[in-house]
Structures are given as C-alpha cells and as structure tokens.
Write an enzyme that holds these catalytic residues in place. Structure first.
Site, PDB file in Angstrom:
ATOM      1  CG  ASP A 160      -1.648  -1.285   1.408  1.00  0.00           C
ATOM      2  OD1 ASP A 160      -2.359  -1.911   0.445  1.00  0.00           O
ATOM      3  OD2 ASP A 160      -1.156  -2.214   2.340  1.00  0.00           O
ATOM      4  CG  HIS A 188      -3.082  -5.299   3.243  1.00  0.00           C
ATOM      5  ND1 HIS A 188      -2.699  -4.262   2.135  1.00  0.00           N
ATOM      6  CD2 HIS A 188      -3.273  -6.491   2.382  1.00  0.00           C
ATOM      7  CE1 HIS A 188      -2.761  -5.078   0.836  1.00  0.00           C
ATOM      8  NE2 HIS A 188      -3.060  -6.112   0.998  1.00  0.00           N
TER       9      HIS A 188
HETATM   10  N1  LIG Z   1      -0.434  -8.125   2.606  1.00  0.00           N
HETATM   11  C1  LIG Z   1      -0.428  -8.147   1.174  1.00  0.00           C
HETATM   12  O1  LIG Z   1      -0.282  -6.719   0.726  1.00  0.00           O
HETATM   13  C2  LIG Z   1      -0.725  -9.061   0.256  1.00  0.00           C
HETATM   14  C3  LIG Z   1      -1.097 -10.279   0.439  1.00  0.00           C
HETATM   15  N2  LIG Z   1      -1.441 -11.242  -0.447  1.00  0.00           N
HETATM   16  C4  LIG Z   1      -1.943 -12.472  -0.001  1.00  0.00           C
HETATM   17  O2  LIG Z   1      -0.877 -13.469  -0.028  1.00  0.00           O
HETATM   18  C5  LIG Z   1      -1.383 -14.640   0.061  1.00  0.00           C
HETATM   19  C6  LIG Z   1      -0.622 -15.499  -0.979  1.00  0.00           C
HETATM   20  O3  LIG Z   1      -0.843 -14.904  -2.341  1.00  0.00           O
HETATM   21  P1  LIG Z   1      -0.384 -15.815  -3.372  1.00  0.00           P
HETATM   22  O4  LIG Z   1       1.133 -16.273  -3.332  1.00  0.00           O
HETATM   23  O5  LIG Z   1      -0.985 -15.066  -4.511  1.00  0.00           O
HETATM   24  O6  LIG Z   1      -1.543 -17.032  -3.422  1.00  0.00           O
HETATM   25  P2  LIG Z   1      -1.410 -18.601  -3.877  1.00  0.00           P
HETATM   26  O7  LIG Z   1      -2.431 -19.547  -4.087  1.00  0.00           O
HETATM   27  O8  LIG Z   1      -0.612 -18.565  -5.536  1.00  0.00           O
HETATM   28  O9  LIG Z   1      -0.174 -19.344  -3.125  1.00  0.00           O
HETATM   29  C7  LIG Z   1      -0.573 -19.569  -1.742  1.00  0.00           C
HETATM   30  C8  LIG Z   1       0.161 -20.817  -1.548  1.00  0.00           C
HETATM   31  O10 LIG Z   1       0.167 -21.211  -0.082  1.00  0.00           O
HETATM   32  C9  LIG Z   1      -0.069 -22.398   0.019  1.00  0.00           C
HETATM   33  N3  LIG Z   1      -0.564 -22.858   1.472  1.00  0.00           N
HETATM   34  C10 LIG Z   1      -2.015 -22.681   1.685  1.00  0.00           C
HETATM   35  N4  LIG Z   1      -2.012 -23.117   3.035  1.00  0.00           N
HETATM   36  C11 LIG Z   1      -0.779 -23.364   3.628  1.00  0.00           C
HETATM   37  C12 LIG Z   1      -0.135 -23.820   4.775  1.00  0.00           C
HETATM   38  N5  LIG Z   1      -1.028 -24.054   5.862  1.00  0.00           N
HETATM   39  N6  LIG Z   1       1.151 -24.012   4.885  1.00  0.00           N
HETATM   40  C13 LIG Z   1       1.812 -23.583   3.834  1.00  0.00           C
HETATM   41  N7  LIG Z   1       1.458 -23.240   2.690  1.00  0.00           N
HETATM   42  C14 LIG Z   1       0.243 -23.031   2.512  1.00  0.00           C
HETATM   43  C15 LIG Z   1      -0.979 -23.147  -1.164  1.00  0.00           C
HETATM   44  O11 LIG Z   1      -0.777 -24.454  -1.321  1.00  0.00           O
HETATM   45  C16 LIG Z   1      -0.421 -22.028  -2.136  1.00  0.00           C
HETATM   46  O12 LIG Z   1       0.577 -22.648  -2.824  1.00  0.00           O
HETATM   47  C17 LIG Z   1      -2.956 -14.703  -0.051  1.00  0.00           C
HETATM   48  O13 LIG Z   1      -3.442 -14.659   1.240  1.00  0.00           O
HETATM   49  C18 LIG Z   1      -2.928 -13.171  -0.840  1.00  0.00           C
HETATM   50  O14 LIG Z   1      -4.247 -12.816  -0.422  1.00  0.00           O
HETATM   51  C19 LIG Z   1      -1.180 -10.959  -1.635  1.00  0.00           C
HETATM   52  C20 LIG Z   1      -0.880  -9.658  -2.219  1.00  0.00           C
HETATM   53  C21 LIG Z   1      -0.699  -8.669  -1.119  1.00  0.00           C
HETATM   54  O1  LIG Z   2      -6.248  -7.622  -3.078  1.00  0.00           O
HETATM   55  C1  LIG Z   2      -5.619  -8.657  -2.858  1.00  0.00           C
HETATM   56  O2  LIG Z   2      -6.477  -9.754  -2.646  1.00  0.00           O
HETATM   57  C2  LIG Z   2      -4.189  -9.123  -2.619  1.00  0.00           C
HETATM   58  C3  LIG Z   2      -3.769  -8.103  -1.994  1.00  0.00           C
HETATM   59  O3  LIG Z   2      -3.824  -8.182  -0.597  1.00  0.00           O
HETATM   60  C4  LIG Z   2      -3.320  -6.901  -2.755  1.00  0.00           C
HETATM   61  O4  LIG Z   2      -2.913  -6.818  -3.858  1.00  0.00           O
HETATM   62  O5  LIG Z   2      -3.333  -5.739  -1.901  1.00  0.00           O
END
Ligand SMILES: NC(=O)C1=CN([C@@H]2O[C@H](COP(=O)(O)OP(=O)(O)OC[C@H]3O[C@@H](n4cnc5c(N)ncnc54)[C@H](O)[C@@H]3O)[C@@H](O)[C@H]2O)C=CC1
Ligand SMILES: O=C([O-])CC(=O)C(=O)O
Length: 325
Positions: A160, A188
């Site tokens: 952000d 967030h």
């Molecule tokens: N805070 C922020 O600014 C942001 C947060 N996110 C969040 O980050 C997270 C991951 O996003 P992506 O990599 O795009 O998702 P993705 O679905 O591509 O990867 C997530 C991975 O986590 C694994 N996973 C699920 N449960 C698990 C566990 N108990 N232990 C270990 N691994 C586990 C899944 O098998 C998957 O491979 C999501 O919650 C997303 O919303 C995404 C973008 C920004």
């Molecule tokens: O929007 C979502 O779900 C992933 C995220 O947290 C972001 O891009 O800020």
C-alpha cells in the site's frame, strides 16, 4: 570472515508470490550481497511436488548466496532455528471477494504456525505476515506464540505504501525516490488511510506541491485502497510480483535500516494514536538495522481521526469475528 548462513522460513512456497520472492531472497536482495541464506520452504502436502520444481529452478540459477534449501510440510521443521520468516501461504481472494472473506479460512493456518514459531524459531527472528487478512492473521500468530516476542511479528502494509508513493510521484511529476514521510495507517484493506499530511518531495511539502486536496481525498485514497481489486480485475489473479517486492522492501529495511526515511509497517500497537493494544496496525516507522521505531507525536486532525477510527474499528471487528468462531 564469511557470515554464517541465515535461516529463512517461507510459507506458501509453491504459490505465485513466492515464484518471485524466492529468487530475490536467494540473490541477496534482503540481507545483502555477503549474507548466505538457507531457505526453509513450507507447503501443504499436495503442493510439495510443485515446490520441488521451484527448487530445481533455484538450483539452475546457481546463486552464490544460496547455502541450502529445506522443503517440508511440517511447520516445526520450517520454523526450526529460523532468523526470518515470510508468512505468505494462505488462500488468496478471487473476483468479488474482500480480504476479510478469507478470515476464517486462513485463521487456522496462522494458529498452527504461531504454535510452531513459538516452539522452533530463534527468539530474535523477524516475521512478516503477507497472507490475507494480513493484520489479523499476524495478531492470531502472536496470540498463539506467547513465548515469542510480539514486537518481532509484523504485517505487510508496504505494498500500500509503495502504491501510494507511485501515485504521488506521478501526480507531482517528481521521482519516487524524492518522496519521504508518506504513511499508510491501519488495516491492509479498503479502510486503510494513506496519509500525505507530512509527506515531502525533495524536502518540500508534497501537499503544497500538488496543491489539490480534492484529488487527494476523491482520487488518491480510493485508488490506493482499491488497487488490489483493480489488479485482480485486470489480471484475473491477485498482485504477485509487486507483493513479493513489497515483502522484500519491508524485510530489507527492517534488517538493514532506512537511514531516517519513513516506511509503513503493520506493528503491534503500543496504544499510541488511540490504537488499542492487541491490534497489529499500519503506522509510519523508521528502521535501524534489526529494529523498527514508530514515528511518535504526530498531530492527528479531525479527518485523520475519522479515517483512523474507521480502520481501527474494522481491525477490532475482524478479531472479534475470530474470537466468536
Ligand atoms: N499483504 C499484502 O499486501 C498482500 C497479501 N497477499 C496475500 O498473500 C497470500 C498468498 O498469495 P499468492 O501467493 O498469490 O497465493 P497462491 O494461491 O498462489 O499461493 C498460496 C500458497 O500457499 C499455500 N498454502 C496454503 N495453506 C498453506 C499452509 N497451511 N502452509 C503452507 N502453505 C500453504 C498454497 O498451497 C499455495 O501454494 C494470499 O493470502 C494473498 O491474499 C497478496 C498480495 C498482497
Ligand atoms: O487484493 C488482494 O487480495 C491481494 C492484496 O492484498 C493486494 O493486492 O493488496
């Protein structure tokens, strides 16, 4: 003298954020060009074959700083003796969902991982929670790791913060690197509060330079707040490379310092600015190597108070929803 390798836990290693993050970690983008790392990768059992493919690619990069890789589905192994943990593994949202819709699905993950962190990690370890809803997941993690220093558990607001920097720089016609003292407060989520009141460009007031308070309220704030949704609409998947980049920025700054520059981090509240203790809330900080320091004593005007109260209210509701479940 060569440094001994740092152990770095990364969860969700087969996911899209990690496909960008792991390579930059192994390259030295967090700990610097002289610090070897051992990656301790956690995934769920069905995703372990995919992680092994990512490990083959890591090997194929021949990174001089990559001193080892552990792949596991056991949190106790992933957190053993860790120095730094990136908690990314969680279910991401898809079109039509808000991040809070993930609350119950992801809470259990952070409970189990909090217990493992408590038992297995070094007490000096620094932790960033990226998996959504990141602030509340970090609070759940802390509640389940009573023997681990809560101060060392943070949530990612840096995406952000970086989004706000880019929008401000474009509007003001200045380089991103000339900006300082931007803050993103709160959750967030769409209630976050990007605050430009103290911001500077080359040391001069950014609000004065831009001179358009209507743009700030009616355009900048909603654009930053809804950017994650805009990326999902456009890409059909949530932000990944920019999220990995933000996690790298957050941890690099925490480990190496910011030289006085403000960044935004979700940190456990100390009660200042009317943010109740127990919440993990975005605030402006500066970092010296290994420590973050809250920026204290900022005046909070009526608009800022209403924005802060709204996002604090949402954080309280998220924690209450978990407590009820
Ligand atoms: N805070 C922020 O600014 C942001 C947060 N996110 C969040 O980050 C997270 C991951 O996003 P992506 O990599 O795009 O998702 P993705 O679905 O591509 O990867 C997530 C991975 O986590 C694994 N996973 C699920 N449960 C698990 C566990 N108990 N232990 C270990 N691994 C586990 C899944 O098998 C998957 O491979 C999501 O919650 C997303 O919303 C995404 C973008 C920004
Ligand atoms: O929007 C979502 O779900 C992933 C995220 O947290 C972001 O891009 O800020």
């Amino acid at each position: 003298m060569p440094h001994s390798a740092k152990r770095v836990t990364v969860t969700g290693a087969a996911g899209q954020i990690c496909y960008s993050l792991l390579f930059r970690l192994a390259k030295g983008d967090v700990f610097g060009p002289d610090q070897p790392v051992i990656l301790q990768l956690l995934e769920i059992p069905q995703a372990l074959p995919a992680v092994r493919g990512v490990v083959m690619e890591l090997e194929d990069c021949a990174f001089p700083l990559l001193a080892g890789v552990v792949v596991t589905d056991d949190p106790a192994v992933a957190f053993r003796d860790t120095d730094a943990a990136f908690l990314i593994g969680a279910r991401p949202r898809s079109k039509g969902m808000e991040r809070r819709d993930l609350l119950l699905a992801n809470a259990e993950i952070f409970k189990v991982q909090g217990q493992a962190l408590d038992k297995a990690a070094r007490r000096e370890a620094r932790v960033i929670v990226v998996g959504n809803p990141a602030n509340t997941n970090a609070a759940i993690l802390a509640a389940n790791a009573p023997g681990f220093p809560t101060e060392n558990i943070t949530a990612m607001l840096r995406l952000d913060h970086n989004r706000a920097l880019s929008q401000f720089a474009a509007k003001a016609g200045v380089p991103v690197g000339s900006l300082d003292r931007v803050a993103v407060w709160g959750n967030h989520s769409p209630t976050m509060f990007p605050d430009w009141r103290f911001a500077t460009a080359n040391g001069k007031s950014l609000p004065d330079l831009i001179g358009d308070g209507d743009w700030y309220k009616s355009k900048l704030i909603p654009t930053v707040a809804q950017r994650g949704t805009a990326v999902i609409e456009a890409r059909g998947a949530s932000s990944a490379a920019s999220a990995a980049n933000a996690a790298i920025d957050h941890m690099r700054d925490w480990f190496q310092g910011t030289n006085g520059r403000w960044v935004s981090m979700g940190v456990p509240s100390d009660g200042s600015y009317g943010i109740p203790k127990g919440l993990i809330c975005g605030v402006p900080v500066t970092c010296t190597p290994g420590q973050y320091h809250r920026v204290t004593g900022l005046p909070i005007d009526e608009f800022a108070r209403s924005m802060l109260d709204r996002t604090i209210g949402e954080l309280k509701e998220e924690l209450a929803a978990i407590a009820k479940s």
